[in-house]
Design a protein around this motif. Structure first.
Motif, PDB file in Angstrom:
ATOM      1  N   GLU A 181       3.606   4.230   3.614  1.00 60.68           N
ATOM      2  CA  GLU A 181       2.824   4.778   2.508  1.00 60.68           C
ATOM      3  C   GLU A 181       1.316   4.632   2.723  1.00 60.68           C
ATOM      4  O   GLU A 181       0.570   5.607   2.631  1.00 60.68           O
ATOM      5  N   THR A 184     -10.846   4.815  -9.531  1.00 62.96           N
ATOM      6  CA  THR A 184      -9.932   3.710  -9.254  1.00 62.96           C
ATOM      7  C   THR A 184     -10.090   2.591 -10.275  1.00 62.96           C
ATOM      8  O   THR A 184      -9.128   1.911 -10.602  1.00 62.96           O
ATOM      9  N   LYS A 199      -4.347   1.454  -2.756  1.00 62.26           N
ATOM     10  CA  LYS A 199      -3.559   2.681  -2.833  1.00 62.26           C
ATOM     11  C   LYS A 199      -4.249   3.720  -3.701  1.00 62.26           C
ATOM     12  O   LYS A 199      -4.366   4.891  -3.324  1.00 62.26           O
ATOM     13  N   ARG A 200      -4.702   3.289  -4.836  1.00 67.65           N
ATOM     14  CA  ARG A 200      -5.358   4.241  -5.740  1.00 67.65           C
ATOM     15  C   ARG A 200      -6.646   4.772  -5.131  1.00 67.65           C
ATOM     16  O   ARG A 200      -6.924   5.969  -5.186  1.00 67.65           O
ATOM     17  N   THR A 225       5.959  -5.612   0.123  1.00 72.76           N
ATOM     18  CA  THR A 225       5.105  -6.730   0.509  1.00 72.76           C
ATOM     19  C   THR A 225       5.793  -8.067   0.279  1.00 72.76           C
ATOM     20  O   THR A 225       5.579  -9.002   1.046  1.00 72.76           O
ATOM     21  N   ARG A 230      -3.142  -4.359  -3.088  1.00 68.60           N
ATOM     22  CA  ARG A 230      -2.353  -3.198  -2.698  1.00 68.60           C
ATOM     23  C   ARG A 230      -2.490  -2.040  -3.679  1.00 68.60           C
ATOM     24  O   ARG A 230      -2.693  -0.899  -3.274  1.00 68.60           O
ATOM     25  N   GLU A 231      -2.390  -2.336  -4.932  1.00 66.26           N
ATOM     26  CA  GLU A 231      -2.476  -1.271  -5.938  1.00 66.26           C
ATOM     27  C   GLU A 231      -3.853  -0.606  -5.923  1.00 66.26           C
ATOM     28  O   GLU A 231      -3.977   0.618  -5.961  1.00 66.26           O
ATOM     29  N   THR A 232      -4.866  -1.426  -5.877  1.00 63.86           N
ATOM     30  CA  THR A 232      -6.240  -0.894  -5.890  1.00 63.86           C
ATOM     31  C   THR A 232      -6.504  -0.047  -4.657  1.00 63.86           C
ATOM     32  O   THR A 232      -7.052   1.053  -4.749  1.00 63.86           O
ATOM     33  N   GLY A 243      -2.976  -8.080  -5.881  1.00 59.22           N
ATOM     34  CA  GLY A 243      -3.401  -6.867  -6.575  1.00 59.22           C
ATOM     35  C   GLY A 243      -4.124  -5.894  -5.682  1.00 59.22           C
ATOM     36  O   GLY A 243      -4.382  -4.756  -6.065  1.00 59.22           O
ATOM     37  N   THR A 280       7.172   1.185  -3.038  1.00 58.32           N
ATOM     38  CA  THR A 280       5.904   0.943  -3.694  1.00 58.32           C
ATOM     39  C   THR A 280       5.374  -0.465  -3.512  1.00 58.32           C
ATOM     40  O   THR A 280       4.394  -0.695  -2.824  1.00 58.32           O
ATOM     41  N   ASP A 281       6.035  -1.384  -4.129  1.00 59.27           N
ATOM     42  CA  ASP A 281       5.381  -2.682  -4.210  1.00 59.27           C
ATOM     43  C   ASP A 281       6.224  -3.814  -3.628  1.00 59.27           C
ATOM     44  O   ASP A 281       5.701  -4.773  -3.083  1.00 59.27           O
TER      45      ASP A 281
END
Lengths: 160, 160
Positions: free
Chosen positions: B26, B139, A148-149, B13, A144-146, A142, B9-10
């Motif tokens: 990115e 975030t 990125k944001r 990985t 990566r998402e955090t 998780g 995006t995801d």
DNA sequence: AAAATATGTCAGTTTTGTTGACATATTTTT
DNA sequence: AAAAATATGTCAACAAAACTGACATATTTT
């Protein structure tokens, strides 16, 4: 009054609002070190090609957005055109970037990486990408998402 | 062959391991923009005091670790002592930093911010800190911990 | 036709970094 | 005690990457 903890870990965000010791020195510093070492990654390759970090940024963005104009690039890099001119000229003369007269507006110069330019951009990005992948993996699922944001939120709002 | 999604995006990985299109353009780019705007924050204040970003870094670290030696600072900033000498001298001459002969090893010069130096460090850090706080808030909860870990993992392992 | 725009270029300057050499004071090693 | 190593400072030359200001050219917009 005395015995304030030296370590400002988590409570900072909650406790004080806009008061005295709200300064988040910790993340400021982490960002510095992260970026310092991150930008150091491609140095070995840059040295071989005789380019510097300014060239790296130009090749990167032109590669990422093929056909971007000089004005686009200036806006992205936030430097002056005289400053861009030198590195861009060197990259064009060395055959890493080429210019095409804009099809709509013939004043514009659309920028493209050549095959060599693409290869260079990839080579430069590779160690940085590896560093990111390893850091994300260590940080946990998780992340990566955090991240990125967070990074997107750190950027200035687009002016338009 | 055609119709590859433009947005990586995801799945990057997970899917590919160490293959071809693993390059994480990115986050590389997000880091660039985040750092570009983050370092731009203190520019207004720096202009007023007549200093540059190099001075900022010196004041920041001396303020954060009072009593650090010149060698410590060089190691932190990863620059040469001749390069440090100029900005450090200016900061000392302007009364933002003072030196104290090391009590154990009298060859060393321990560095401290003066009151003016502390105030400057704080003023410079303030807009950056605000930016971080806002970005973390946007975030979401838990972002701080994840971001901290990620950034720490991005740094080179200490040499020692 | 005039004004605005996109780009390029000339010339000079500033900031921040580099290398190499050497000086001084102090500490550590032999 | 002498020699070597270390921490810092400084001189000088140089390089990368930014800056300002001015002006030229081609093209598009008004």
């Amino acid at each position: 009054m005395p015995g304030r903890p030296k370590d400002n870990t988590d409570y900072l965000t909650e406790v004080v609002g806009e008061d005295e010791d709200t300064i988040d020195f910790e993340i400021i510093e982490l960002l510095f070190f992260a970026y310092r070492d991150f930008t150091g990654d491609p140095d070995a390759i840059l040295e071989k090609s005789g380019f510097g970090r300014a060239h790296h940024r130009v090749v990167h963005f032109v590669n990422r957005e093929p056909g971007m104009t000089v004005a686009d690039l200036l806006d992205t890099l936030k430097i002056t055109k005289q400053s861009l001119a030198r590195v861009l000229k060197q990259l064009i003369d060395s055959g890493y970037i080429r210019q095409v007269t804009g099809p709509e507006d013939r004043r514009q110069r659309m920028l493209y990486t050549t095959e060599e330019g693409k290869a260079l951009a990839r080579a430069l990005a590779e160690p940085q990408s590896r560093r990111i992948a390893e850091a994300l993996a260590k940080t946990g699922p998780g992340a990566r998402e955090t991240v990125k944001r967070f990074l997107a939120n750190m950027k200035n709002a687009a002016a338009d």
